[in-house]
Design a protein around this motif. Structure first.
Motif, PDB file in Angstrom:
ATOM      1  N   SER A 148      -0.091   7.723 -10.145  1.00 12.11           N
ATOM      2  CA  SER A 148      -0.698   7.026 -11.282  1.00 12.11           C
ATOM      3  C   SER A 148      -0.495   7.862 -12.528  1.00 12.11           C
ATOM      4  CB  SER A 148      -2.186   6.783 -11.027  1.00 12.11           C
ATOM      5  OG  SER A 148      -2.872   8.022 -10.990  1.00 12.11           O
ATOM      6  N   GLU A 200       0.836  -1.204   0.000  1.00 11.19           N
ATOM      7  CA  GLU A 200       0.000   0.000   0.000  1.00 11.19           C
ATOM      8  C   GLU A 200       0.871   1.255   0.000  1.00 11.19           C
ATOM      9  OE1 GLU A 200      -3.322   0.531  -0.390  1.00 11.19           O
ATOM     10  OE2 GLU A 200      -3.267  -1.605  -0.900  1.00 11.19           O
ATOM     11  N   TRP A 201       1.956   1.235   0.761  1.00  9.81           N
ATOM     12  CA  TRP A 201       2.893   2.356   0.805  1.00  9.81           C
ATOM     13  C   TRP A 201       3.404   2.669  -0.601  1.00  9.81           C
ATOM     14  CZ3 TRP A 201       5.046   5.043   5.096  1.00  9.81           C
ATOM     15  CH2 TRP A 201       6.134   5.857   4.794  1.00  9.81           C
ATOM     16  N   GLU A 202       3.764   1.583  -1.310  1.00  9.40           N
ATOM     17  CA  GLU A 202       4.291   1.751  -2.665  1.00  9.40           C
ATOM     18  C   GLU A 202       3.243   2.372  -3.581  1.00  9.40           C
ATOM     19  OE1 GLU A 202       6.729  -0.848  -5.961  1.00  9.40           O
ATOM     20  OE2 GLU A 202       5.248  -1.889  -4.738  1.00  9.40           O
ATOM     21  N   LYS A 203       2.001   1.927  -3.466  1.00 10.75           N
ATOM     22  CA  LYS A 203       0.925   2.474  -4.311  1.00 10.75           C
ATOM     23  C   LYS A 203       0.735   3.961  -4.043  1.00 10.75           C
ATOM     24  CE  LYS A 203      -1.770  -1.759  -4.626  1.00 10.75           C
ATOM     25  NZ  LYS A 203      -3.019  -2.413  -4.186  1.00 10.75           N
ATOM     26  N   LYS A 204       0.784   4.361  -2.777  1.00 10.14           N
ATOM     27  CA  LYS A 204       0.596   5.775  -2.423  1.00 10.14           C
ATOM     28  C   LYS A 204       1.772   6.620  -2.871  1.00 10.14           C
ATOM     29  CE  LYS A 204      -2.278   4.778   1.553  1.00 10.14           C
ATOM     30  NZ  LYS A 204      -2.356   4.755   3.028  1.00 10.14           N
ATOM     31  N   ALA A 205       2.972   6.035  -2.868  1.00 11.11           N
ATOM     32  CA  ALA A 205       4.171   6.785  -3.239  1.00 11.11           C
ATOM     33  C   ALA A 205       4.371   6.873  -4.746  1.00 11.11           C
ATOM     34  CB  ALA A 205       5.402   6.130  -2.607  1.00 11.11           C
ATOM     35  N   THR A 206       3.698   6.013  -5.501  1.00 12.36           N
ATOM     36  CA  THR A 206       3.851   5.984  -6.946  1.00 12.36           C
ATOM     37  C   THR A 206       2.666   6.679  -7.583  1.00 12.36           C
ATOM     38  OG1 THR A 206       4.985   3.861  -6.771  1.00 12.36           O
ATOM     39  CG2 THR A 206       4.206   4.501  -8.962  1.00 12.36           C
ATOM     40  N   ASP A 255      -2.069  11.218 -12.698  1.00  8.41           N
ATOM     41  CA  ASP A 255      -1.631  12.255 -11.768  1.00  8.41           C
ATOM     42  C   ASP A 255      -0.545  13.149 -12.362  1.00  8.41           C
ATOM     43  OD1 ASP A 255      -3.347  11.226  -9.898  1.00  8.41           O
ATOM     44  OD2 ASP A 255      -1.803  10.104  -8.801  1.00  8.41           O
TER      45      ASP A 255
END
Length: 85
Positions: free
Chosen positions: A81, A73-79, A84
């Protein structure tokens, strides 16, 4: 027996841990997820913290899976889309 199995057995003996209680693949999955999703230095630190919690009796039975999910989840928030940018 490969090097990882030998090392695990040696460390378990040194620490007085039953090797049958070690889910090596789950620990390796956790450290992979944290190293790739958060930061490389966070991987051994997270494994150590999970071990401390386990030893203290405060870790949930699914602690490794939960921490892996947090890292993903951390990775998804830091990457960001593609929408964006």
């Amino acid at each position: 027996m490969n090097v990882l199995e030998e090392w695990t057995a040696l460390v378990c003996k040194e620490l007085g841990i039953d090797p049958a209680r070690v889910d090596r693949n789950a620990v390796l999955d956790l450290t992979r997820d944290v190293a790739h999703g958060v930061a490389r230095p966070a991987a051994p630190l997270t494994a150590y913290l999970a071990g401390l919690a386990q030893g203290a009796g405060t870790a949930a039975p699914d602690v490794l899976e939960r921490l892996s999910a947090l890292a993903r989840e951390w990775e998804k928030k830091a990457t960001p889309s593609s929408g964006d940018a």
